[in-house]
Motif scaffolding. Structure first.
Motif, PDB file in Angstrom:
ATOM      1  N   SER A  96     106.054 105.069  -8.172  1.00 27.31           N
ATOM      2  CA  SER A  96     106.380 103.873  -9.108  1.00 27.31           C
ATOM      3  C   SER A  96     107.824 103.159  -8.452  1.00 27.31           C
ATOM      4  CB  SER A  96     106.906 104.338 -10.552  1.00 27.31           C
ATOM      5  OG  SER A  96     107.857 105.090 -10.422  1.00 27.31           O
ATOM      6  N   GLY A  97     108.462 103.650  -7.743  1.00 28.03           N
ATOM      7  CA  GLY A  97     109.733 103.163  -6.941  1.00 28.03           C
ATOM      8  C   GLY A  97     109.465 102.408  -5.606  1.00 28.03           C
ATOM      9  N   ASP A 118     102.406 101.943 -17.213  1.00 28.05           N
ATOM     10  CA  ASP A 118     103.627 100.910 -17.315  1.00 28.05           C
ATOM     11  C   ASP A 118     104.676 101.398 -16.619  1.00 28.05           C
ATOM     12  OD1 ASP A 118     105.297  99.022 -18.219  1.00 28.05           O
ATOM     13  OD2 ASP A 118     105.247  99.393 -20.321  1.00 28.05           O
ATOM     14  N   SER A 119     105.183 100.690 -15.334  1.00 25.39           N
ATOM     15  CA  SER A 119     106.208 101.133 -14.600  1.00 25.39           C
ATOM     16  C   SER A 119     107.502 100.805 -15.265  1.00 25.39           C
ATOM     17  CB  SER A 119     106.107 100.713 -13.304  1.00 25.39           C
ATOM     18  OG  SER A 119     105.776  99.297 -13.243  1.00 25.39           O
ATOM     19  N   SER A 120     107.269 100.016 -16.043  1.00 27.05           N
ATOM     20  CA  SER A 120     108.877  99.391 -16.754  1.00 27.05           C
ATOM     21  C   SER A 120     109.289 100.367 -17.825  1.00 27.05           C
ATOM     22  CB  SER A 120     108.551  98.074 -17.496  1.00 27.05           C
ATOM     23  OG  SER A 120     107.789  98.195 -18.748  1.00 27.05           O
ATOM     24  N   ALA A 121     108.448 101.385 -18.288  1.00 34.44           N
ATOM     25  CA  ALA A 121     108.978 102.431 -19.087  1.00 34.44           C
ATOM     26  C   ALA A 121     109.438 103.573 -18.438  1.00 34.44           C
ATOM     27  CB  ALA A 121     107.822 102.497 -20.315  1.00 34.44           C
ATOM     28  N   ARG A 147     103.188 120.433 -12.972  1.00 29.09           N
ATOM     29  CA  ARG A 147     103.659 119.060 -13.794  1.00 29.09           C
ATOM     30  C   ARG A 147     104.929 118.377 -13.269  1.00 29.09           C
ATOM     31  NH1 ARG A 147     101.519 116.537 -18.141  1.00 29.09           N
ATOM     32  NH2 ARG A 147     103.203 116.655 -19.299  1.00 29.09           N
ATOM     33  N   TYR A 148     105.882 119.237 -12.670  1.00 26.47           N
ATOM     34  CA  TYR A 148     107.175 118.817 -12.293  1.00 26.47           C
ATOM     35  C   TYR A 148     106.888 118.153 -10.933  1.00 26.47           C
ATOM     36  CZ  TYR A 148     111.826 118.125 -10.777  1.00 26.47           C
ATOM     37  OH  TYR A 148     112.899 117.855 -10.173  1.00 26.47           O
ATOM     38  N   GLN A 149     105.884 118.668 -10.012  1.00 29.43           N
ATOM     39  CA  GLN A 149     105.643 118.076  -8.849  1.00 29.43           C
ATOM     40  C   GLN A 149     104.971 116.839  -9.076  1.00 29.43           C
ATOM     41  OE1 GLN A 149     106.936 118.777  -6.153  1.00 29.43           O
ATOM     42  NE2 GLN A 149     107.744 120.576  -6.835  1.00 29.43           N
ATOM     43  N   ASN A 150     103.853 116.587 -10.090  1.00 32.14           N
ATOM     44  CA  ASN A 150     103.138 115.268 -10.174  1.00 32.14           C
ATOM     45  C   ASN A 150     104.216 114.265 -10.879  1.00 32.14           C
ATOM     46  OD1 ASN A 150     100.981 116.539  -9.453  1.00 32.14           O
ATOM     47  ND2 ASN A 150     100.168 116.929 -11.327  1.00 32.14           N
ATOM     48  N   TYR A 151     105.030 114.927 -11.578  1.00 33.98           N
ATOM     49  CA  TYR A 151     106.025 113.924 -12.022  1.00 33.98           C
ATOM     50  C   TYR A 151     106.932 113.181 -11.179  1.00 33.98           C
ATOM     51  CZ  TYR A 151     110.750 112.239 -13.802  1.00 33.98           C
ATOM     52  OH  TYR A 151     111.809 111.314 -13.978  1.00 33.98           O
ATOM     53  N   LEU A 152     107.486 113.777 -10.150  1.00 37.25           N
ATOM     54  CA  LEU A 152     108.232 113.544  -8.763  1.00 37.25           C
ATOM     55  C   LEU A 152     107.381 112.518  -8.099  1.00 37.25           C
ATOM     56  CD1 LEU A 152     109.923 116.604  -7.631  1.00 37.25           C
ATOM     57  CD2 LEU A 152     110.818 114.955  -8.812  1.00 37.25           C
ATOM     58  N   LYS A 153     106.054 113.062  -7.861  1.00 37.94           N
ATOM     59  CA  LYS A 153     105.082 112.210  -7.063  1.00 37.94           C
ATOM     60  C   LYS A 153     104.819 110.729  -7.767  1.00 37.94           C
ATOM     61  CE  LYS A 153     100.559 112.540  -5.087  1.00 37.94           C
ATOM     62  NZ  LYS A 153      99.260 113.370  -5.313  1.00 37.94           N
TER      63      LYS A 153
END
Ligand SMILES: Nc1nc2c(ncn2[C@@H]2O[C@H](COP(=O)(O)OP(=O)(O)OP(=O)(O)O)[C@@H](O)[C@H]2O)c(=O)[nH]1
Ligand SMILES: [Mg+2]
Ligand SMILES: [Zn+2]
Length: 316
Positions: free
Chosen positions: A315-316, A257-260, A304-310
Motif C-alpha cells: 500500500s505504500g 481502501d488505502s486511505s484507511a 496474519r502478521y506477515q500478510n499485514y506487513l505485506k
C-alpha cells in the motif's frame, strides 16, 4: 473540487421532477438480478423479471441494486434511477480499476476449497476489504471430501475462529456442511466470492436444483479454475433469503481502501493498537509495539502478521 451551487429555481425544478417521478404510474421499482454487457435483468415487485436498458450517465448498476424503471410507449424498459445503497461490495479488475460486485448485501462468503488450495493472503485481503466496507464476512471451505484428514486442514479454524469469523466446511459432493450453510443463508442477502473453481456455482446449484447454473465440467486437483461463471446473478432461496453467485476473481483482487489505516481491517491488530507506545504506530519496527510483541509471543498468527506487513508494503 469546487462545489457547484444550484440556484433556488434549479432546486425547485429538481424537487418537482423527483416528486413527479415517484408519483407517476409510468415508473416502477425493481431489483437488479443480473447485469451483463448492456443488458440488465430487473425483478419487479410483482415478481415478473424484465430486460432493461440503462439511461446514459447513470453510473454502475450491480446485482442487488434497487432501481426505478421507465417503460416507453414501445414497451421498452429503461433503468432511470438507482435508489440509495445500504452498501456496495467492490473489487479490483485485472487493470487495477475498482469494479462494483453487488449492492445491499448482508453477508459475504469468502469461498475457499481444499483444491485449488487456499491462499491465505487473498483471504486476509478479502477480510480486510469486508471490514472496510462494513460487510459481515464468513469463511467457507468447500470440497472437504478431498481433505486427507478431517482435522482443521490449512489451520483455518486455529487462525480465524479466535478472531470471531464464522467458518464452515462443506462438500457439494457428499452434502457435508450443506445444512449448516443453508441455515446461515436464511433471510440474508449473501454473496459467494472467491477464485475460480472453488465451487461457488456448485454450492448455488445444490441449493437451487431447478435453476440452470453453469458449472465447470471436470475438476482436476492441479488445474486452475476456468472462469465458468461470467456474470453475477441473484437467486431467491426457497427457505428465504437471496444468494448472489459471482465470477471467480483473478489474482489479488479484493478492493482495499488505502486511505484507511490497514490495521483497522485486522481485528486482532486493531484491538492491540491502542497499547503501542506511538499512537500512529504501523506495527512494523517501532519500539514498544504491542502488535510486534504479540506476534513474537505467538498470540497473533504468524501468517496474519506477515500478510499485514505485506499489505502495508504494497500500500505504500
Ligand atoms: N470434490 C468436489 N468437487 C467439487 C465440489 N464442489 C464443486 N466441485 C467441482 O469443482 C469444479 C468447479 O466448480 P464450479 O462450481 O464451476 O466453481 P466456481 O467457483 O463457480 O468457478 P467460477 O465460476 O469459474 O468462478 C467443478 O468441476 C465441480 O464439480 C465439492 O464439494 N467436492
Ligand atoms: Mg461459477
Ligand atoms: Zn504497534
Amino acid at each position: 473540487m469546487a462545489k457547484r451551487r444550484l440556484s433556488q429555481q434549479q432546486k425547485k425544478r429538481i424537487k418537482a421532477a423527483q416528486q413527479a417521478l415517484s408519483a407517476s404510474d409510468e415508473f416502477e421499482q425493481g431489483r437488479v438480478v443480473s447485469h451483463q454487457g448492456g443488458q440488465i435483468l430487473v425483478e419487479l415487485e410483482s415478481a415478473a423479471t424484465i430486460e432493461c436498458k440503462i439511461k446514459s450517465n447513470l453510473g454502475t448498476i450491480v446485482c442487488g441494486d434497487r432501481v426505478t424503471i421507465e417503460t416507453t410507449a414501445q414497451q421498452e424498459h429503461r433503468v432511470v434511477g438507482i435508489l440509495p445503497r445500504k452498501n456496495l461490495l467492490q473489487r479490483l479488475d485485472g487493470f487495477g480499476q475498482v469494479r462494483a460486485v453487488a449492492a445491499n448485501i448482508s453477508q459475504l462468503f469468502v469461498c475457499l476449497a481444499v483444491s485449488p488450495e487456499p491462499n491465505l493472503f487473498l483471504l486476509d485481503q478479502y477480510l480486510l476489504s469486508a471490514e472496510q466496507q462494513d460487510i459481515e464476512a464468513r469463511i467457507l471451505l468447500n470440497k472437504i471430501d478431498l481433505a486427507d484428514d478431517g482435522e482443521d486442514p490449512f489451520g483455518l479454524h486455529r487462525i480465524y475462529q479466535p478472531l470471531g469469523y464464522k467458518l464452515i466446511e462443506t462438500s457439494v459432493k457428499t452434502g457435508t456442511g450443506m445444512a449448516q450453510f443453508s441455515q446461515l443463508l436464511v433471510d440474508q442477502v449473501s454473496v459467494l466470492s472467491g477464485v475460480s473453481g472453488v465451487g461457488k456455482s456448485s454450492l448455488t446449484s445444490w441449493l437451487l436444483p431447478h435453476e440452470k447454473i453453469k458449472i465447470a465440467s471436470i475438476s482436476a486437483a492441479s488445474e486452475e479454475g476456468r472462469h465458468t461463471t461470467r456474470a453475477s446473478r441473484l437467486y431467491h432461496l426457497t427457505g428465504g433469503g437471496d444468494l448472489i453467485d459471482t465470477p471467480g476473481v483473478r489474482g489479488f483482487s479484493p478492493f482495499i481502501d488505502s486511505s484507511a489505516p490497514l490495521a483497522q481491517g485486522f481485528r486482532e491488530i486493531n484491538q492491540l493498537a491502542g497499547q503501542c507506545r506511538f499512537h500512529n504506530c504501523l506495527h512494523r519496527n517501532e519500539p514498544r509495539c504491542a502488535v510486534i510483541e504479540a506476534a513474537a509471543a505467538g498470540e497473533i498468527a504468524e501468517s496474519r502478521y506477515q500478510n499485514y506487513l505485506k499489505m502495508l508494503e504494497q500500500s505504500g
